[in-house]
Design a protein around this motif. Structure first.
Motif, PDB file in Angstrom:
ATOM      1  N   SER A  72     114.877  14.294  28.720  1.00 37.93           N
ATOM      2  CA  SER A  72     114.383  15.914  29.896  1.00 37.93           C
ATOM      3  C   SER A  72     113.459  16.294  28.525  1.00 37.93           C
ATOM      4  O   SER A  72     112.287  16.415  28.588  1.00 37.93           O
ATOM      5  N   ALA A  73     113.320  16.743  27.029  1.00 41.34           N
ATOM      6  CA  ALA A  73     112.725  16.920  26.277  1.00 41.34           C
ATOM      7  C   ALA A  73     110.786  15.740  25.667  1.00 41.34           C
ATOM      8  O   ALA A  73     110.385  15.979  26.091  1.00 41.34           O
ATOM      9  N   ILE A  74     112.191  14.233  25.596  1.00 39.59           N
ATOM     10  CA  ILE A  74     111.123  13.294  26.091  1.00 39.59           C
ATOM     11  C   ILE A  74     109.940  13.203  26.852  1.00 39.59           C
ATOM     12  O   ILE A  74     108.516  13.075  27.238  1.00 39.59           O
ATOM     13  N   SER A  86     118.677  25.153  28.940  1.00 43.30           N
ATOM     14  CA  SER A  86     119.620  25.288  30.067  1.00 43.30           C
ATOM     15  C   SER A  86     119.762  23.820  30.844  1.00 43.30           C
ATOM     16  O   SER A  86     120.777  23.858  30.996  1.00 43.30           O
ATOM     17  N   ALA A  87     119.117  23.130  30.472  1.00 40.75           N
ATOM     18  CA  ALA A  87     120.064  21.853  31.576  1.00 40.75           C
ATOM     19  C   ALA A  87     120.902  21.403  30.586  1.00 40.75           C
ATOM     20  O   ALA A  87     121.818  20.582  31.162  1.00 40.75           O
ATOM     21  N   THR A  88     121.012  21.421  29.334  1.00 37.27           N
ATOM     22  CA  THR A  88     122.074  21.044  28.630  1.00 37.27           C
ATOM     23  C   THR A  88     122.641  21.599  28.351  1.00 37.27           C
ATOM     24  O   THR A  88     124.229  21.159  28.864  1.00 37.27           O
ATOM     25  N   VAL A  89     122.643  23.167  28.693  1.00 36.44           N
ATOM     26  CA  VAL A  89     123.817  24.044  28.554  1.00 36.44           C
ATOM     27  C   VAL A  89     124.527  23.664  29.994  1.00 36.44           C
ATOM     28  O   VAL A  89     125.734  23.892  30.310  1.00 36.44           O
ATOM     29  N   VAL A 143     107.186  26.852  26.211  1.00 32.29           N
ATOM     30  CA  VAL A 143     108.013  28.076  25.705  1.00 32.29           C
ATOM     31  C   VAL A 143     108.599  27.570  26.753  1.00 32.29           C
ATOM     32  O   VAL A 143     109.758  27.631  27.005  1.00 32.29           O
ATOM     33  N   LEU A 144     108.029  27.878  28.269  1.00 30.25           N
ATOM     34  CA  LEU A 144     109.246  27.730  29.623  1.00 30.25           C
ATOM     35  C   LEU A 144     109.859  26.301  29.874  1.00 30.25           C
ATOM     36  O   LEU A 144     110.878  26.478  29.828  1.00 30.25           O
ATOM     37  N   TRP A 145     108.796  25.539  29.398  1.00 31.53           N
ATOM     38  CA  TRP A 145     109.443  23.910  29.464  1.00 31.53           C
ATOM     39  C   TRP A 145     110.349  24.135  28.346  1.00 31.53           C
ATOM     40  O   TRP A 145     111.631  22.876  28.239  1.00 31.53           O
ATOM     41  N   SER A 193     117.220  26.704  34.739  1.00 29.11           N
ATOM     42  CA  SER A 193     116.229  24.664  34.418  1.00 29.11           C
ATOM     43  C   SER A 193     115.483  24.839  35.580  1.00 29.11           C
ATOM     44  O   SER A 193     114.231  24.287  34.839  1.00 29.11           O
ATOM     45  N   VAL A 194     115.929  24.782  36.562  1.00 28.04           N
ATOM     46  CA  VAL A 194     114.732  24.093  37.074  1.00 28.04           C
ATOM     47  C   VAL A 194     113.922  25.086  37.927  1.00 28.04           C
ATOM     48  O   VAL A 194     112.511  25.018  37.735  1.00 28.04           O
TER      49      VAL A 194
END
Length: 279
Positions: A116-118, A85-88, A77-79, A53-54
């Motif tokens: 994160s998406a927002i 990944s951050a959600t997981v 796409v990368l974001w 994620s990072v």
């Protein structure tokens, strides 16, 4: 002409290499973790999700987009992978280390992914971040409604998704959510999914679903948005036969109603084609 081709092709090459590199890196990293640990410890899974994620967030931030659409798509796409990944990461942390219940884990993970998406959508206003923000918001609201009012079963979360989608489409139409076309797509999908969930158990849900199809068709005609017409037609093909089968037990009556719906959609298409030629 030949001297100007390499600069135009270079962003596409970078985009393709970025996609391939990201997929290979994530897949190889997961394979290495499983190779060294047959029974992968939860700490390793947590660390892997956090690093992915990072790292992808940092790589996407470091890309210089400028006016290159290919680089912009690569960053999106990368974001998007970084958001997943951050959600997981939050889901593993909440379930395996904080030992929370299933609903609490879902709420925390969805809240993290949506935030994160927002945040990333506010940064670049891209299609993928827009869709991930909507999907995360819909999932978060539906899970929260299910937690607060578990007795509502499917129609409670479905109604919440429907209301969110209606507000989302209105905001997109007023120009608050960019890209506008993506906002219409997200809203139309959410309206149909929410209506489908509400019509499973209640008669009011059946009425809402039929009204949703009619509203999408009407909005498509009024706004000259053929995309909305397409979603309205797809909704008619899915929802109206279910309603006809429930309230018109006779197979002939149900088939007749569906046939009438098809003819209506065909008439709308012909009228739009003629009006477009006239314009």
């Amino acid at each position: 002409m030949s001297e100007s081709q390499p600069p135009r092709r270079l962003p596409l090459v970078i985009e393709s290499l970025g996609y391939v590199g990201a997929v290979i890196a994530v897949a190889a990293g997961a394979s290495l973790v499983q190779h060294f640990w047959h029974n992968v410890p939860r700490s390793a899974e947590l660390s892997f999700a956090g690093v992915v994620s990072v790292a992808l967030l940092a790589i996407g931030t470091a890309l210089r987009v400028g006016g290159d659409l290919a680089i912009a798509r690569l960053r999106s796409v990368l974001w998007l992978i970084s958001t997943i990944s951050a959600t997981v990461f939050v889901a593993i942390l909440a379930s395996q280390f904080a030992h929370l219940s299933g609903i609490a884990v879902a709420l925390l993970a969805e809240a993290a992914g949506t935030s994160s998406a927002i945040a990333l959508w506010l940064r670049n206003r891209s299609t993928l971040q827009h869709l991930s923000a909507f999907a995360g918001s819909a999932a978060l609201i539906a899970t929260a409604i299910h937690q607060v009012a578990p007795g509502t079963s499917a129609w409670g979360p479905g109604l919440s998704i429907w209301l969110l989608s209606a507000l989302w489409g209105t905001a997109a139409h007023r120009g608050y959510l960019a890209p506008g076309t993506t906002g219409f797509v997200a809203a139309a999908i959410g309206l149909l999914v929410g209506a489908q969930l509400t019509m499973v158990e209640t008669a009011a849900g059946q009425l809402l679903a039929v009204a949703t199809v009619a509203a999408l068709l009407a909005a498509g005609i009024a706004l000259h948005r053929f995309l909305l017409l397409g979603f309205g037609a797809a909704g008619a093909l899915v929802i109206l036969p279910q309603t006809a089968t429930r309230y018109l037990p006779s197979s002939a009556a149900a088939a007749l109603s569906v046939c009438a719906t098809g003819l209506t959609l065909l008439a709308i298409a012909v009228w739009l084609a003629k009006s477009r030629k006239t314009a």
